[in-house]
Design an enzyme around this catalytic site. Structure first.
Site, PDB file in Angstrom:
ATOM      1  N   GLU A 249       0.882  -1.163   0.000  1.00 24.61           N
ATOM      2  CA  GLU A 249       0.000   0.000   0.000  1.00 24.61           C
ATOM      3  C   GLU A 249       0.918   1.210   0.000  1.00 24.61           C
ATOM      4  O   GLU A 249       1.577   1.503   0.991  1.00 24.61           O
ATOM      5  CB  GLU A 249      -0.926  -0.014   1.218  1.00 24.61           C
ATOM      6  CG  GLU A 249      -2.151   0.888   1.049  1.00 24.61           C
ATOM      7  CD  GLU A 249      -1.863   2.330   1.406  1.00 24.61           C
ATOM      8  OE1 GLU A 249      -1.447   3.100   0.499  1.00 24.61           O
ATOM      9  OE2 GLU A 249      -2.059   2.690   2.575  1.00 24.61           O
ATOM     10  N   CYS A 285      -2.769   8.454   3.286  1.00 20.93           N
ATOM     11  CA  CYS A 285      -2.641   8.022   1.891  1.00 20.93           C
ATOM     12  C   CYS A 285      -3.884   8.344   1.069  1.00 20.93           C
ATOM     13  O   CYS A 285      -3.807   8.385  -0.160  1.00 20.93           O
ATOM     14  CB  CYS A 285      -2.370   6.514   1.832  1.00 20.93           C
ATOM     15  SG  CYS A 285      -0.795   6.039   2.563  1.00 20.93           S
TER      16      CYS A 285
END
Length: 477
Positions: A249, A285
């Site tokens: 990720e 993020c």
């Protein structure tokens, strides 16, 4: 509320600080808040060897026993809620209200894992698909993958650790975790609680190494999976990981589309955009970075958004009135300050913010930012968002897809056709309709495409990654 020092953990046991210690800074004051024991290469080797040796015992550790461990953790996290939140506030500079919210997510994630631990099921297969397979029956079950390695970043020191550790326990996988050396306290408190459970010896190790000394977590063949959350260096780690499974990720520069039919709910949209862009100083993020607004509502939304951003309370994250705390360090704030200056020089207009003092960067909005600027192309990972006008929904989708990243996107629209087209056409791991891309619930699949990574977090999806299918075929006799 912080201890004077914290141990690291090897094979379920604490190792107290010796001569070498890691200073943990209060990210707002810049002063040393506490110290943690600093592991060396020998400690990492013991951790990996212990995890490999513990694999058979963890495999035999029954689902109800795994569930009991996870439920114990939930109870202890609830009892130590304020301590966990304060540690997070200090080590990450996260406003205390947001820190308390992250503790709730830590608890939720372990609750979900406790539930999932007792329903890791297989299936019955119909193999009688032709005359040659008459009398054959197939069955599958999920079995633990074996010892696994985790590397987590600084921005969610509790929740991102939880999304790796809790599924590993539920799946029956021993693990070695490297939390960020900038924010190790939350992971080490979790380790303290895990050490009180009945996990088999060697089931876990938690080592706040720096990245240079963590290479065996990537390359050692005894580890069967590497789960990494962080920057684009993850692709280099994948290339060096050998035969092990890898999940990554790696961030994003999330777009949020505001359709032309939102004029009657702009206040709500603006509230969510402010949260999505500036929550925990944009260090997420899925922080809102690119706001794409239909021409019909652009001017009104800009006026409301600028006013709301200017009113944000910045300062000491320990105060409940603070919304915007520091970035993780001065270097991160200086980097983003430079990106703002670059965009401004290229013709971008700063609508508000842009100033910096140490690690504190003002909440910043820009417009007319060129398409090739860093603020458009790269992950800002800070309290900066850019506004962009569009005329048609097709144009908005094209703008949103014009990026190397694809983690999550948001779309505010009343048009079901637009919502479905966004789901079909946006190159993203997830599309959030009528909310910001920053929305996440801990049982949903979470992960990206393109440069944002591979694989999915979310407890059930992580468990699938940490187990493998075992087949049995029986023939009638």
């Amino acid at each position: 509320m912080l201890a004077k020092s914290y141990p690291y953990y090897v094979a379920n046991k604490p190792v107290k600080p010796g001569k070498k210690k890691l200073d943990v800074l209060d990210k707002y004051t810049g002063k040393v808040a506490t110290r943690v024991a600093l592991p060396d290469a020998a400690a990492l080797e013991r951790a990996i060897a212990s995890a490999a040796a513990a694999a058979p015992a963890m495999k035999r550790f029954r689902p109800y026993e795994r569930q009991a461990v996870l439920e114990y953790c939930v109870r202890r996290f609830q009892e130590r809620r304020d301590e966990l939140a304060y540690a997070l506030c200090v080590e990450a500079g996260k406003p205390i209200n947001d820190a308390l919210g992250e503790v709730v997510r830590l608890i939720d994630t372990f609750k979900i894992a406790a539930e999932e631990s007792v329903r890791i099921d297989g299936e019955t297969l119909n193999l009688e698909i032709s005359p040659r397979t008459a009398g054959y029956h197939g069955y599958t079950r999920r079995v633990p993958l074996g010892p696994v390695a985790f590397i987590t970043p600084f921005n969610f020191p509790l929740n991102l650790v939880a999304h790796k550790v809790a599924p590993a326990i539920a799946a029956g996988c021993p693990f070695v975790l490297k939390p960020s050396e900038k924010t190790p306290l939350g992971a080490l408190i979790i380790g303290e609680i895990l050490a009180q459970t009945d996990l088999p010896k060697g089931a876990f190790s938690i080592l706040p190494l720096d990245g240079r000394h963590a290479e065996p977590l990537v390359t050692d063949a005894r580890l069967k999976l590497l789960s990494f959350t962080g920057g684009l260096i993850g692709w280099d780690l994948k290339a060096r990981a050998g035969h092990k499974k890898v999940t990554l990720e790696l961030g994003g520069n999330a777009a949020c589309i505001v359709d032309g039919d939102q004029s009657d709910r702009l206040d709500t949209v603006v509230d969510r955009l402010v949260f999505g862009a500036f929550y925990q100083s944009g260090q997420s993020c899925i922080s809102v970075q690119r706001i794409l607004v239909h021409d019909d509502v652009y001017d009104a939304l800009r006026r409301k958004l600028v006013a709301k951003v200017k009113a944000l309370k910045a300062g000491d994250p320990k105060k409940k009135s603070t919304f915007l705390g520091p970035m993780i360090d001065t270097a991160a704030a200086e980097r983003l300050e430079g990106w703002i200056a670059e965009a401004k020089k290229a013709g971008g207009r700063v609508l508000c913010g842009g100033g910096r003092k140490g690690a504190m960067l003002e909440a910043t909005l820009l417009e007319n930012v060129p398409r090739d600027s860093k603020l458009q192309r790269m992950e800002a990972f800070g309290p900066v968002a850019i506004l962009q006008r569009f005329m048609t929904f097709d144009e908005a989708l094209a703008f949103a897809n014009d990026a190397d990243f694809g983690l999550q996107a948001g779309v505010f629209t009343n048009d079901l056709r637009h919502a479905m087209r966004a789901w079909d056409e946006l190159e993203q791991g997830g599309v959030i309709v009528n909310d910001v891309p920053s929305f996440r619930v801990d049982n949903m699949p979470y992960g990206g495409v393109k440069s944002s990574g591979i694989g999915r977090e979310g407890v059930r999806y992580a468990i699938e990654d940490m187990t493998e299918t075992r087949l049995m075929v029986i023939r009638d006799v």
